[in-house]
Design a protein around this motif. Structure first.
Motif, PDB file in Angstrom:
ATOM      1  N   GLN A 154       0.827  -1.339  -0.018  1.00  0.00           N
ATOM      2  CA  GLN A 154      -0.133  -0.034  -0.033  1.00  0.00           C
ATOM      3  C   GLN A 154       0.895   1.172  -0.182  1.00  0.00           C
ATOM      4  O   GLN A 154       0.412   2.368  -0.338  1.00  0.00           O
ATOM      5  N   ASP A 155       2.311   0.985   0.390  1.00  0.00           N
ATOM      6  CA  ASP A 155       2.994   2.159   0.197  1.00  0.00           C
ATOM      7  C   ASP A 155       3.026   2.764  -1.223  1.00  0.00           C
ATOM      8  O   ASP A 155       3.076   2.005  -2.346  1.00  0.00           O
ATOM      9  N   GLU A 156       3.006   4.188  -1.109  1.00  0.00           N
ATOM     10  CA  GLU A 156       2.684   4.817  -2.434  1.00  0.00           C
ATOM     11  C   GLU A 156       3.927   4.697  -3.702  1.00  0.00           C
ATOM     12  O   GLU A 156       3.753   4.638  -4.714  1.00  0.00           O
ATOM     13  N   ARG A 157       4.982   4.254  -2.968  1.00  0.00           N
ATOM     14  CA  ARG A 157       6.226   3.795  -3.894  1.00  0.00           C
ATOM     15  C   ARG A 157       5.730   2.709  -4.617  1.00  0.00           C
ATOM     16  O   ARG A 157       6.524   2.448  -5.487  1.00  0.00           O
ATOM     17  N   GLN A 159       3.092   1.829  -5.891  1.00  0.00           N
ATOM     18  CA  GLN A 159       2.021   2.100  -6.831  1.00  0.00           C
ATOM     19  C   GLN A 159       2.576   2.418  -8.509  1.00  0.00           C
ATOM     20  O   GLN A 159       1.795   2.456  -9.110  1.00  0.00           O
ATOM     21  N   ASP A 160       3.873   2.825  -8.323  1.00  0.00           N
ATOM     22  CA  ASP A 160       4.199   3.266  -9.705  1.00  0.00           C
ATOM     23  C   ASP A 160       4.743   1.900 -10.615  1.00  0.00           C
ATOM     24  O   ASP A 160       6.019   1.274 -10.234  1.00  0.00           O
TER      25      ASP A 160
END
Length: 300
Positions: A154-157, A159-160
């Motif tokens: 779930q860490d935004e990093r 998501q890419d």
């Protein structure tokens, strides 16, 4: 009364009191850092085996400090010896990586990256060809190298997709022992150059089966993932050939790659990975290949 005179008298009285309790012949400490100077002197006396007079209160305080200073380092050292270092994720051998929960022979980082791409990137055009942000990739590498036993997807990093695809390629690029192993590298190159298609396929399959457990299982897992990507090539435009161009030089190499090998063996590296993706079911099938017919990979 004159305040200045009263202050001088008080100072003289304090000095006289100090002389009465000081050891014979000792001069009052005139250092501007009085308390710290006394502390250093007391430490020196302790090291040389002599002792300075102490008041009962000082005796109790120092005894407690000495006993705690003797016990503390001992306890810390024991803890350090018993504590095992957390497993790193990058730049270590496959067998030393944090394992995936479902397959102990596959690194956790490989499973996590493949899962993210398959969940959200099967139709992402050019997946694995577009590089991710270097700073974010490096940030994730540093975090994972601190020995994370779990990965927070779930860490935004995470998501890419380009960051995750670059992270996976970086993992295999940094392996000190390449996935096809140094000792079998030349055998794979020679096998790929066998003219008879059936003989070439059988030789490649035998070499793959002879890989150490962690290397075989990780290769099987990765090729299965790349096959899944290729199955959606109508949308993502990543056919086996395109995936081989990306992963060939990263997977099929030696730990000390030289320019000569890179130039002369590059077509073989592409071809080996492309062939594995095209016939992944056969290469990694548990069935015996007695009498089994295998169609050769299409010519380049």
């Amino acid at each position: 009364q004159d305040p200045g005179f009263a202050s001088q008298a008080l100072i003289s009285k304090k000095l006289n009191d100090y002389r009465k309790v000081s050891p014979a012949g000792a001069k009052p400490d005139s250092s501007p850092k009085g308390p710290r100077g006394l502390g250093i002197r007391a430490e020196f006396l302790k090291q040389t085996g002599t002792s300075a007079p102490r008041s009962p209160r000082q005796e109790v305080a120092v005894t407690k400090d000495e006993s705690s200073s003797q016990k503390a380092p001992w306890g810390i050292n024991i803890m350090k010896k018993n504590k095992k270092p957390a497993p790193r994720a990058f730049g270590v051998r496959l067998e030393d990586c944090q394992p995936a929960p479902d397959n102990k022979n596959v690194p956790l980082i490989v499973e996590a990256c493949c899962k993210v791409v398959e969940d959200r990137g099967l139709e992402y055009m050019g997946i694995y060809r577009v590089p991710g942000n270097n700073a974010v990739v490096s940030s994730l590498q540093e975090q994972l190298n601190k020995g994370a036993t779990e990965i927070n997807l779930q860490d935004e990093r995470w998501q890419d997709l380009n960051v995750i695809s670059s992270l996976l390629k970086s993992f295999f690029r940094k392996l000190p022992e390449p996935l096809f192993t140094d000792d079998k590298y030349n055998d794979f190159i020679e096998a790929n150059r066998i003219e008879d298609a059936s003989e070439r396929m059988r030789t490649l399959r035998k070499l793959i089966r002879d890989l150490p457990g962690h290397y075989y299982e990780t290769l099987k897992f990765l090729v299965g993932h790349l096959k899944t990507i290729a199955d959606h090539s109508e949308k993502n435009k990543m056919e086996p050939r395109n995936l081989a161009l990306v992963f060939g030089p990263t997977l099929v190499r030696t730990s000390e790659d030289n320019m000569t090998d890179m130039v002369t063996h590059m077509p073989d590296r592409y071809k080996i990975v492309e062939t594995l993706i095209q016939h992944s079911d056969w290469f990694f099938s548990d069935k015996e290949d007695k009498g089994e017919k295998v169609s050769p990979a299409p010519p380049p």
